[in-house]
Design a protein around this motif. Structure first.
Motif, PDB file in Angstrom:
ATOM      1  N   ILE A  23       0.851  -1.188   0.000  1.00  0.00           N
ATOM      2  CA  ILE A  23       0.000   0.000   0.000  1.00  0.00           C
ATOM      3  C   ILE A  23       0.889   1.241   0.000  1.00  0.00           C
ATOM      4  N   GLY A  24       0.547   2.184  -0.873  1.00  0.00           N
ATOM      5  CA  GLY A  24       1.316   3.409  -1.003  1.00  0.00           C
ATOM      6  C   GLY A  24       2.319   3.378  -2.139  1.00  0.00           C
ATOM      7  N   TYR A  25       2.500   2.227  -2.759  1.00  0.00           N
ATOM      8  CA  TYR A  25       3.457   2.097  -3.856  1.00  0.00           C
ATOM      9  C   TYR A  25       2.764   2.235  -5.197  1.00  0.00           C
ATOM     10  N   LYS A  26       3.481   2.765  -6.165  1.00  0.00           N
ATOM     11  CA  LYS A  26       2.956   2.946  -7.521  1.00  0.00           C
ATOM     12  C   LYS A  26       2.842   1.600  -8.238  1.00  0.00           C
ATOM     13  N   ALA A  27       1.967   1.547  -9.214  1.00  0.00           N
ATOM     14  CA  ALA A  27       1.711   0.316  -9.967  1.00  0.00           C
ATOM     15  C   ALA A  27       2.985  -0.260 -10.569  1.00  0.00           C
ATOM     16  N   VAL A  28       3.843   0.578 -11.093  1.00  0.00           N
ATOM     17  CA  VAL A  28       5.079   0.105 -11.720  1.00  0.00           C
ATOM     18  C   VAL A  28       5.968  -0.597 -10.686  1.00  0.00           C
ATOM     19  N   ASP A  29       6.026  -0.079  -9.452  1.00  0.00           N
ATOM     20  CA  ASP A  29       6.836  -0.701  -8.407  1.00  0.00           C
ATOM     21  C   ASP A  29       6.228  -2.017  -7.929  1.00  0.00           C
ATOM     22  N   ILE A  30       4.901  -2.100  -7.911  1.00  0.00           N
ATOM     23  CA  ILE A  30       4.231  -3.347  -7.548  1.00  0.00           C
ATOM     24  C   ILE A  30       4.566  -4.428  -8.567  1.00  0.00           C
ATOM     25  N   LYS A  31       4.512  -4.076  -9.840  1.00  0.00           N
ATOM     26  CA  LYS A  31       4.823  -5.048 -10.893  1.00  0.00           C
ATOM     27  C   LYS A  31       6.272  -5.513 -10.810  1.00  0.00           C
ATOM     28  N   LYS A  32       7.189  -4.590 -10.514  1.00  0.00           N
ATOM     29  CA  LYS A  32       8.595  -4.977 -10.353  1.00  0.00           C
ATOM     30  C   LYS A  32       8.767  -5.903  -9.163  1.00  0.00           C
ATOM     31  N   TYR A  33       8.140  -5.556  -8.047  1.00  0.00           N
ATOM     32  CA  TYR A  33       8.223  -6.399  -6.852  1.00  0.00           C
ATOM     33  C   TYR A  33       7.705  -7.807  -7.146  1.00  0.00           C
ATOM     34  N   MET A  34       6.552  -7.883  -7.757  1.00  0.00           N
ATOM     35  CA  MET A  34       5.941  -9.189  -8.025  1.00  0.00           C
ATOM     36  C   MET A  34       6.802 -10.017  -8.975  1.00  0.00           C
ATOM     37  N   THR A  49     -13.992  -0.781 -16.029  1.00  0.00           N
ATOM     38  CA  THR A  49     -14.181   0.665 -16.066  1.00  0.00           C
ATOM     39  C   THR A  49     -14.574   1.231 -14.705  1.00  0.00           C
ATOM     40  N   SER A  50     -14.971   0.365 -13.753  1.00  0.00           N
ATOM     41  CA  SER A  50     -15.381   0.829 -12.424  1.00  0.00           C
ATOM     42  C   SER A  50     -14.212   0.961 -11.455  1.00  0.00           C
ATOM     43  N   PHE A  51     -13.264   0.011 -11.521  1.00  0.00           N
ATOM     44  CA  PHE A  51     -12.145  -0.009 -10.587  1.00  0.00           C
ATOM     45  C   PHE A  51     -10.838  -0.107 -11.354  1.00  0.00           C
ATOM     46  N   SER A  52      -9.795   0.461 -10.757  1.00  0.00           N
ATOM     47  CA  SER A  52      -8.462   0.329 -11.307  1.00  0.00           C
ATOM     48  C   SER A  52      -7.681  -0.594 -10.373  1.00  0.00           C
ATOM     49  N   TYR A  53      -7.215  -1.713 -10.902  1.00  0.00           N
ATOM     50  CA  TYR A  53      -6.466  -2.660 -10.086  1.00  0.00           C
ATOM     51  C   TYR A  53      -5.525  -3.499 -10.930  1.00  0.00           C
ATOM     52  N   ILE A  54      -4.564  -4.106 -10.231  1.00  0.00           N
ATOM     53  CA  ILE A  54      -3.638  -5.045 -10.845  1.00  0.00           C
ATOM     54  C   ILE A  54      -3.990  -6.418 -10.287  1.00  0.00           C
ATOM     55  N   LYS A  55      -4.052  -7.412 -11.159  1.00  0.00           N
ATOM     56  CA  LYS A  55      -4.459  -8.750 -10.741  1.00  0.00           C
ATOM     57  C   LYS A  55      -3.352  -9.758 -11.017  1.00  0.00           C
ATOM     58  N   TYR A  56      -3.055 -10.570 -10.001  1.00  0.00           N
ATOM     59  CA  TYR A  56      -2.098 -11.671 -10.123  1.00  0.00           C
ATOM     60  C   TYR A  56      -2.761 -12.954  -9.651  1.00  0.00           C
ATOM     61  N   ILE A  65      -4.379 -12.259  -6.188  1.00  0.00           N
ATOM     62  CA  ILE A  65      -4.095 -11.028  -5.451  1.00  0.00           C
ATOM     63  C   ILE A  65      -4.539  -9.844  -6.301  1.00  0.00           C
ATOM     64  N   LEU A  66      -5.325  -8.972  -5.688  1.00  0.00           N
ATOM     65  CA  LEU A  66      -5.791  -7.760  -6.342  1.00  0.00           C
ATOM     66  C   LEU A  66      -5.203  -6.556  -5.612  1.00  0.00           C
ATOM     67  N   PHE A  67      -4.495  -5.705  -6.344  1.00  0.00           N
ATOM     68  CA  PHE A  67      -3.950  -4.464  -5.805  1.00  0.00           C
ATOM     69  C   PHE A  67      -4.848  -3.343  -6.318  1.00  0.00           C
ATOM     70  N   PHE A  68      -5.678  -2.762  -5.452  1.00  0.00           N
ATOM     71  CA  PHE A  68      -6.588  -1.702  -5.846  1.00  0.00           C
ATOM     72  C   PHE A  68      -5.842  -0.377  -5.856  1.00  0.00           C
ATOM     73  N   LEU A  69      -6.012   0.369  -6.957  1.00  0.00           N
ATOM     74  CA  LEU A  69      -5.233   1.583  -7.197  1.00  0.00           C
ATOM     75  C   LEU A  69      -6.098   2.837  -7.159  1.00  0.00           C
ATOM     76  N   SER A  70      -5.473   3.924  -6.739  1.00  0.00           N
ATOM     77  CA  SER A  70      -6.120   5.235  -6.784  1.00  0.00           C
ATOM     78  C   SER A  70      -6.063   5.746  -8.229  1.00  0.00           C
ATOM     79  N   PRO A  71      -6.724   6.860  -8.535  1.00  0.00           N
ATOM     80  CA  PRO A  71      -6.658   7.406  -9.900  1.00  0.00           C
ATOM     81  C   PRO A  71      -5.240   7.716 -10.383  1.00  0.00           C
TER      82      PRO A  71
END
Length: 134
Positions: A23-34, A49-56, A65-71
């Motif tokens: 939590i608090g990390y940008k999407a690009v850093d989450i993808k690198k970590y994973m 179109t309702s939610f922005s998230y990354i799914k693994y 695992i779903l990482f829910f993202l802010s705008p």
């Protein structure tokens, strides 16, 4: 900028484990970590179109695992949905990482911020949600 990204990923590698409190990390850093730390999980393309998230998901369909993202693409909460077959293993992991604060509830204490970790049972699965304490 590359040095900052590398440093963030390096620190994530040292201070986090399978719990993925990113939590608090940008999407690009989450993808690198994973990609560095959870090679057992594959990034799945999602179109919502309702939610922005990354799914693994893992290849055995025991965890998603779903990482829910802010705008602005910063992680604001995490949900790990698991097959019931790994429930006891996941509880042991949560007990080892966090302070138990109730029935199926833990607290993750980070400098300046506490996070609530909650396990919720379903018929065929369970979920672990990590979000900032309110």
């Amino acid at each position: 900028m590359k040095i900052c990204s590398f440093l963030a990923v390096f620190l994530l590698t040292i201070f986090t484990s399978h719990s993925q409190n990113l939590i608090g990390y940008k999407a690009v850093d989450i993808k690198k970590y994973m990609s560095l730390n959870r090679s057992d999980m594959e990034n799945e393309k999602v179109n919502n179109t309702s939610f922005s998230y990354i799914k693994y998901s893992d290849k055995y369909d025991t965890q998603t695992i779903l990482f829910f993202l802010s705008p602005d693409s910063v992680c604001k909460s995490i949900r790990n949905i698991c097959n019931r077959s790994i429930r006891s293993k996941k509880i042991k992991e949560l007990d080892s990482l966090y302070s138990r604060s109730g029935e199926n509830i833990w607290t993750d204490k980070k400098p300046g911020k506490n996070y609530r970790v909650k396990l919720v049972d379903d018929d065929w699965s369970f979920s672990v949600t990590i979000e900032p304490e309110k």
